[in-house]
Scaffold this active site. Structure first.
Site, PDB file in Angstrom:
ATOM      1  N   LYS A   1      -0.845  -2.775  10.140  1.00 54.91           N
ATOM      2  CA  LYS A   1      -1.209  -1.868  11.239  1.00 54.91           C
ATOM      3  C   LYS A   1      -1.498  -2.637  12.539  1.00 54.91           C
ATOM      4  CE  LYS A   1      -1.515   2.060   8.707  1.00 54.91           C
ATOM      5  NZ  LYS A   1      -1.083   1.586   7.392  1.00 54.91           N
TER       6      LYS A   1
HETATM    7  C1  LIG Z   1      -0.341   2.112   6.381  1.00 53.28           C
HETATM    8  C2  LIG Z   1       0.057   1.223   5.268  1.00 53.28           C
HETATM    9  C3  LIG Z   1       1.252   1.445   4.534  1.00 53.28           C
HETATM   10  C4  LIG Z   1       2.169   2.617   4.783  1.00 53.28           C
HETATM   11  O1  LIG Z   1       2.847   2.543   6.007  1.00 53.28           O
HETATM   12  P1  LIG Z   1       3.531   3.850   6.661  1.00 53.28           P
HETATM   13  O2  LIG Z   1       3.961   3.432   8.003  1.00 53.28           O
HETATM   14  O3  LIG Z   1       2.430   4.898   6.702  1.00 53.28           O
HETATM   15  O4  LIG Z   1       4.648   4.275   5.775  1.00 53.28           O
HETATM   16  C5  LIG Z   1       1.594   0.515   3.554  1.00 53.28           C
HETATM   17  N1  LIG Z   1       0.775  -0.533   3.262  1.00 53.28           N
HETATM   18  C6  LIG Z   1      -0.376  -0.764   3.932  1.00 53.28           C
HETATM   19  C7  LIG Z   1      -1.223  -1.926   3.552  1.00 53.28           C
HETATM   20  C8  LIG Z   1      -0.788   0.101   4.958  1.00 53.28           C
HETATM   21  O5  LIG Z   1      -1.937  -0.131   5.610  1.00 53.28           O
END
Ligand SMILES: *Cc1c(COP(=O)(O)O)cnc(C)c1O
Length: 480
Positions: free
Chosen positions: A124
């Protein structure tokens, strides 16, 4: 570059918006998601020229295709100060922080693309750090301020706080479920001492915290008066920022632009893999996009069968890869818009079904054939798969992976092809999900030196009941 809603009627192309106009907002007024009016296509000469760029320069090149209302020099300065080796310093043994998203080969033809070397150890950060810089820039130009209100079960809230801390014009009010996050996650958020970060622990669960956010944002007067905004996963700038590392990973894995690679993506809200799809539409030579889910397999079901059947909260499992515990995928509408040939009338009809709690079935339509044209395949993973994959990766390669990345590796294994490297996106570091690592390996994951003992730092948090009025009162008091 102008932006249109996935649900825009033909007459409303006059209402297209610029990048900065959609930066601070969420959904389009018609309930759709913004996408560029046309997807930029790269020439071969451009792709060749991009191959040798540093991460910040590549980011500038990619973002320039989507942003034409920030002067080039300013955008260049923004990418230069966002994608630094200092910010992505939590790179592990053998990685190079100046690469920002280094590639770690496990064996010939299989690599991890490391996206979790940023301040909160999850991918993120890749998009949120850029968002922080863009928000500050645009708000300063306009002489405006924004108060970001959100709820988090862990990764998103901390990434938002670390991106927005100390930024002029931005204040963050982040709700979290009191006593329900790990000590590490709590310490990450609550130990921030920046005045513009306000942590609110709610005596309830994540859904109750989320409901408070919806209630406050749903009060139009309050929202306008106190300039309430959001940074959720449908934000277009977040998707655009994620396009960059698909290019970076491709260039790192190949010697020439005649080769192809595949990517495996641990998926929840479809934001990460949506960016991969856009990179492909731009002309990046991607062979296959492998979508991996956990037990919450709403997306895997769609890509296998053509049936999209969002789940209820009660049908949503709590798993050991919790950041993928979703019942419907908020970014999915962007993909369907492309799949149905960018026809907003079809999107409107399909989402009328979704909003009525029904979902839709494309299996008997020509659209279903196009999924293969778009290079998508999928699979799902269970807790037992996760443990086995974490063990195998540790024993075979000496590399410790987190639970989400393990889901990606597990599903990727079923879709590897000779001669096409498979890059699995590493979305978090194992230290964030310590309990499952201990269950799989019997030992605790190593922690970056700078994060040793963060649980002992003083914490700033206000604990409130599940009470919309109390949260509003706190916001009013803080804004004085
Ligand atoms: C948010 C997240 C995901 C999923 O990503 P999306 O963009 O919502 O598909 C996968 N792994 C981790 C560690 C995340 O924080």
């Amino acid at each position: 570059m102008r932006y249109l809603s996935t649900r825009a009627s033909a007459a409303s192309s006059a209402s297209s918006k610029s990048f900065c106009e959609i930066l601070l907002g969420g959904l389009a007024p018609d309930g759709g998601l913004y996408l560029p009016e046309t997807t930029p296509r790269l020439t071969r000469a451009e792709l060749d020229a991009w191959r040798t760029l540093s991460y910040p320069d590549l980011a500038f090149a990619v973002l320039s295709k989507f942003i034409d209302d920030i002067p080039a020099d300013d955008l260049k300065a923004i990418t230069a100060r966002t994608y630094t080796a200092e910010t992505y310093a939590y790179v592990r043994d053998g990685g190079d922080a100046s690469e920002v998203t280094p590639l770690r080969w496990l064996e010939p033809g299989l690599a991890l693309l490391e996206l979790s070397n940023g301040p909160t150890l999850a991918f993120k950060d890749m998009a949120m750090q850029l968002l922080g810089a863009l928000f500050e820039y645009v708000l300063e130009k306009r002489g405006e301020e924004i108060n970001i209100l959100g709820a988090t079960s862990g990764d998103t809230g901390s990434a938002a706080e670390y991106a927005m801390r100390g930024k002029r014009g931005v204040r963050v009010f982040m709700l979290s479920p009191h006593g329900r996050m790990s000590d590490f996650q709590r310490a990450q958020m609550y130990s921030l001492q920046d005045e513009n970060i306000v942590n609110i622990a709610v005596r309830g669960n994540f859904d109750e915290a989320q409901d408070i956010v919806k209630a406050v944002s749903g009060d139009a007067d309050f929202k306008a008066r106190y300039r309430i905004g959001a940074v959720n996963s449908i934000n277009w700038a977040r998707v655009a920022a994620q396009v960059i590392y698909y290019f970076k990973g491709y260039f790192a894995a190949t010697k020439s632009n005649d080769e192809k690679v595949s990517f495996a993506v641990p998926s929840g809200n479809f934001g990460n893999i949506c960016a991969g799809h856009i990179a492909r539409l731009m002309g990046l030579p991607i062979d296959t996009l492998v979508l991996a889910t956990n037990e919450n397999d709403v997306l895997d079901e769609f890509f296998r069968t053509g049936v999209y059947r969002p789940r209820s909260a009660a049908e949503t499992h709590t798993t050991s890869s919790p950041s993928m515990d979703i019942s419907k995928a908020s970014n999915f509408e962007r993909f369907i818009y492309e799949l149905v040939g960018r026809d907003p009338a079809v999107v409107r009809a399909l989402w009328a079904e979704v909003d009525a709690g029904r979902g839709f079935d494309l299996s008997q339509t020509p659209y279903f054939q196009r999924i293969a044209e778009f290079g998508f395949v999928s699979g799902s993973s269970t807790h037992a798969d996760r443990l086995a994959t974490i063990r195998k990766t540790w024993e075979q390669y000496g590399v410790m992976v987190d639970t989400h990345t393990a889901d990606g590796l597990k599903v990727a294994a079923a879709h590897r092809q000779a001669g096409v490297p498979m890059l699995v996106l590493e979305t978090a570091q194992p230290v964030k999900f310590e309990a499952t690592i201990v269950e799989a390996l019997g030992c605790t994951p190593p922690r970056p030196a700078a994060l040793q003992g963060i649980e002992q730092l003083p914490q700033r948090v206000t604990v409130l009941d599940v009470d919309v009025a109390a949260v509003k009162a706190l916001i009013v008091e803080q804004l004085g």
